[in-house]
Write a protein that holds these residues in place. Structure first.
Motif, PDB file in Angstrom:
ATOM      1  N   TYR A   1       0.447  -1.289  11.174  1.00  8.06           N
ATOM      2  CA  TYR A   1       1.273  -1.699  10.397  1.00  8.06           C
ATOM      3  C   TYR A   1       0.535  -1.569   8.942  1.00  8.06           C
ATOM      4  O   TYR A   1       1.191  -1.164   7.893  1.00  8.06           O
ATOM      5  CB  TYR A   1       1.939  -2.873  10.585  1.00  8.06           C
ATOM      6  N   TYR A   2      -0.597  -2.375   8.799  1.00  4.49           N
ATOM      7  CA  TYR A   2      -1.238  -2.587   7.310  1.00  4.49           C
ATOM      8  C   TYR A   2      -2.322  -1.814   7.226  1.00  4.49           C
ATOM      9  O   TYR A   2      -3.160  -1.944   6.065  1.00  4.49           O
ATOM     10  CB  TYR A   2      -1.615  -4.089   7.412  1.00  4.49           C
TER      11      TYR A   2
ATOM     12  N   TYR B   1      -1.287   5.104   6.280  1.00  4.11           N
ATOM     13  CA  TYR B   1      -0.654   5.272   5.112  1.00  4.11           C
ATOM     14  C   TYR B   1      -1.102   6.358   4.313  1.00  4.11           C
ATOM     15  O   TYR B   1      -0.384   7.338   3.758  1.00  4.11           O
ATOM     16  CB  TYR B   1      -0.973   4.160   3.855  1.00  4.11           C
TER      17      TYR B   1
ATOM     18  N   ASN C   1       3.782   6.196  11.896  1.00  2.00           N
ATOM     19  CA  ASN C   1       2.268   5.394  12.221  1.00  2.00           C
ATOM     20  C   ASN C   1       1.941   5.615  13.577  1.00  2.00           C
ATOM     21  O   ASN C   1       2.686   5.566  14.611  1.00  2.00           O
ATOM     22  CB  ASN C   1       2.897   3.842  11.859  1.00  2.00           C
TER      23      ASN C   1
ATOM     24  N   ASN D   1      -1.237  -7.890   3.647  1.00  2.00           N
ATOM     25  CA  ASN D   1      -0.289  -7.642   4.743  1.00  2.00           C
ATOM     26  C   ASN D   1       0.977  -6.887   4.267  1.00  2.00           C
ATOM     27  O   ASN D   1       1.907  -6.815   4.574  1.00  2.00           O
ATOM     28  CB  ASN D   1       0.408  -8.732   5.626  1.00  2.00           C
TER      29      ASN D   1
ATOM     30  N   THR E   1       2.504  -2.918   3.564  1.00  2.00           N
ATOM     31  CA  THR E   1       2.359  -1.642   4.408  1.00  2.00           C
ATOM     32  C   THR E   1       1.874  -0.610   3.417  1.00  2.00           C
ATOM     33  O   THR E   1       1.395   0.379   3.997  1.00  2.00           O
ATOM     34  CB  THR E   1       3.901  -1.351   5.071  1.00  2.00           C
ATOM     35  N   SER E   2       1.994  -0.627   2.140  1.00  2.00           N
ATOM     36  CA  SER E   2       1.338   0.385   1.305  1.00  2.00           C
ATOM     37  C   SER E   2       0.436  -0.558   0.723  1.00  2.00           C
ATOM     38  O   SER E   2       0.481  -1.386  -0.049  1.00  2.00           O
ATOM     39  CB  SER E   2       2.324   0.866   0.241  1.00  2.00           C
TER      40      SER E   2
END
Lengths: 302, 294
Positions: free
Chosen positions: A142-143, A148, A159, B45, B47-48
């Motif tokens: 997720y992070y 990304y 993802n 935390n 997401t980008s």
């Protein structure tokens, strides 16, 4: 007087030299024999026993049983296969990559050369734990920065759980291993390339060799000992890949990243089967010794 | 300019650009640790990814320092003031690395000199044993070592990590390479002047192999700081951990709190990187000398 005959004097001098030599060697020998050689012997010895750390159940001699069990243990075989994949991929990539970087930077100005050498060495110095935990974050489902960037570049659409997916996990480990393996080879290649006899290269240029010929016919044979050394140390290091596995995947998912080294640790310290773990250690040592010998003779033949 | 030299120039520029890109990728993990350590929980935390923290906060370090406080040192009954666990871990690591470094340098310099310059019975066998031991996987001996250390009562003490580090024969090998460079005439001259063995070593050999000792010192320091597997196996009590081990433990407990883990990673890596940058020259020398097969 026989005591003062020339041979007696030589013998006495020689004995004196031997005694003083061993006095110089003594402190080092205490540590070397006590904490390297002795455990190696102990490793071989224990591998023939059914042994755990528990003092109440004494070790039981079982001959080669640990060794025969190994070849029927699917987890060990999976680990061996993964370890060999890691070695087969990382050794050529590390060698070629570091040779290319080194040949590109070794003629640069001193400050640029040391800057690049430092940068490619950084992942080694940073330490395996620090490097591993930051990669864990970068690989995060997720992070993580990787998902990304790859989504931004259009390489992937959704993802990916890099470390949780059996088909990508091992490759994730290999990528980190590569970044922490090229530092030392680059340093070695830079020094080997700068030591190539310049008159040979000039002579080649007079004879009108191309750049490629120049490299393969003149530089390559001269840096062969360095290449050999790099291949051997990279093989040994890749075989021993442990911290990455222990901190990132614990051998999972579903043994997809199981390696011999991690399985040794798991057997000895989670299952408390010391004898079995040591038998694996001996097999690993034999594998490394055999591979090093093969590489050594292959390079010598040429 | 001829076509050929123009081509050469184009090749140079392209490869320089590629190498600079690679260099950026290689420094990125460290950059991510250092910036991550100062980001807010929200930025971590996200997401980008947040490429540069909007504001440098010390929340992560405050949280890290609130964990597992321990006395600064325990020598016998003597206990230091209570400090955060991370500080104790850092001190443990420094003590371990410094002691391992000093012991390695002394023992290896002496043994390397004997192997390079003296003739004695059993020299060939000993050297073969050293080279063979170097080619074997270091981690394999750790399992038997844990038993040996328990028997000696050294388990969960820093000595258990220090002794095998000192015993590892790379240092002896490296020092032998350096000692071979000392001219025999100098040793003979000292002998004629009436210097004994100890004085010859201290006043003739040591000054000559100083760069080698420097290389070995920095090499041992960095390797022992970062030798995670050995530390993992030998140390267990929270107050006995090293910084790498401490971070690994925190990681296992707070696996999703990347902020505190990055703060720990920064604490573990920054000191050793600074040491590396200062002594880089010695380090490079050590690596290259250790590779020349003797």
């Amino acid at each position: 007087m026989a005591q003062n005959s020339p041979t007696a004097i030589t013998r006495r001098l020689r004995r004196k030299e031997t005694i003083s030599s061993y006095l110089f060697l003594l402190p080092s020998l205490v540590f070397f024999l006590g904490f390297v050689v002795f455990p190696m012997v102990l490793c071989l010895f224990t591998s023939f026993f059914d042994s755990n750390l528990n003092a109440t159940t004494p070790d039981r001699f079982i001959g080669f049983q640990n060794y025969t069990e190994l070849w029927k243990d699917p987890v060990f075989l999976k680990g061996l296969k993964n370890t060999l994949i890691i070695v087969v991929v990382s050794v050529p990539v590390v060698t070629a990559f570091s040779l290319w970087i080194a040949s590109a930077i070794y003629k640069m100005k001193e400050w640029m050369l040391s800057a690049f050498r430092c940068i490619f060495y950084l992942p080694v110095v940073t330490g395996s734990v620090a490097v591993t935990v930051v990669w864990k974050w970068m690989y995060n489902n997720y992070y993580g920065v990787l998902n990304y960037v790859f989504k931004g570049l259009g390489i992937i659409e959704t993802n990916i759980n890099w470390l949780g997916n059996p088909s990508t996990a091992l490759w994730c480990i290999i990528v980190i291993l590569l970044t922490t393996s090229v530092g030392q080879p680059i340093v070695l290649y830079v020094s080997a390339l700068s030591n190539v006899d310049p008159t040979l290269i000039e002579a080649g240029q007079v004879d009108g060799t191309t750049k490629l010929q120049n490299f393969w016919k003149i530089k390559w044979p001269q840096i062969m000992p360095t290449t050999l050394y790099i291949v051997v140390i990279t093989t040994i290091n890749s075989f021993q890949c442990f911290a990455l596995i222990q901190l990132l995947t614990s051998g999972g998912p579903n043994n997809a990243t199981q390696t011999v080294m991690y399985y040794i640790y798991y057997t000895a310290f989670k299952l408390y089967r010391f004898g079995y773990g040591n038998a694996m250690g001996i097999i690993l040592a034999l594998f490394i010794a055999a591979l090093s010998a093969v590489q050594f003779y292959a390079a010598k033949e040429r | 300019m001829s076509l050929k030299s123009e081509n050469k120039r184009a090749y140079y520029i392209v490869s320089l650009i590629v190498i600079i890109i690679l260099a950026i990728l290689f420094t990125f993990p460290l950059y991510w640790i250092l910036t991550g350590a100062f980001k807010t929980a929200k930025e971590i935390n996200s997401t980008s990814p947040v490429w540069w923290p909007s504001k440098f906060v010390t929340d992560n370090f405050v949280k890290l320092f609130s964990k597992r406080s321990a006395p600064l040192f325990e020598i016998g009954a003597l206990r230091g003031p209570t400090v955060p666990g991370a500080i104790r871990w850092l001190l443990n690591t420094v003590v371990m690395a410094v002691v391992a470094m000093i012991l390695t340098c002394i023992t290896a310099a002496m043994a390397g000199y004997a192997l390079a310059k003296k003739r004695f019975a059993g020299k060939g066998t000993l050297f073969a044993l050293i080279v063979c031991a170097m080619a074997l996987p270091k981690q394999v001996i750790l399992i038997p070592l844990i038993r040996e250390m328990s028997t000696l009562g050294l388990y969960d003490k820093l000595w258990a990590v220090i002794f095998p580090t000192v015993g590892w024969p790379f240092g002896v090998f490296l020092m032998k390479q350096f000692s071979e460079g000392v001219p025999n005439e100098m040793i003979e001259a000292a002998r004629i002047d009436g210097a004994g063995e100890a004085r010859t070593f201290a006043q003739v050999i040591v000054p000559m192999i100083k760069p080698g000792i420097g290389a070995l010192a920095i090499f041992t320091f960095i390797n022992s700081w970062n030798d995670y597997f050995m530390q993992l196996i030998m140390l267990s009590k929270s107050s006995n951990l090293t910084i790498s081990l401490g971070i690994a433990t925190l990681q296992a407990e707070n696996s999703t709190d990347f902020g505190i883990i990055m703060a720990g990673a920064a604490l573990a890596s920054v000191p050793i990187i600074i040491v590396f940058l200062i002594f880089q020259k010695y380090f490079t020398k050590g690596i290259t000398m250790g590779a020349v097969k003797g």
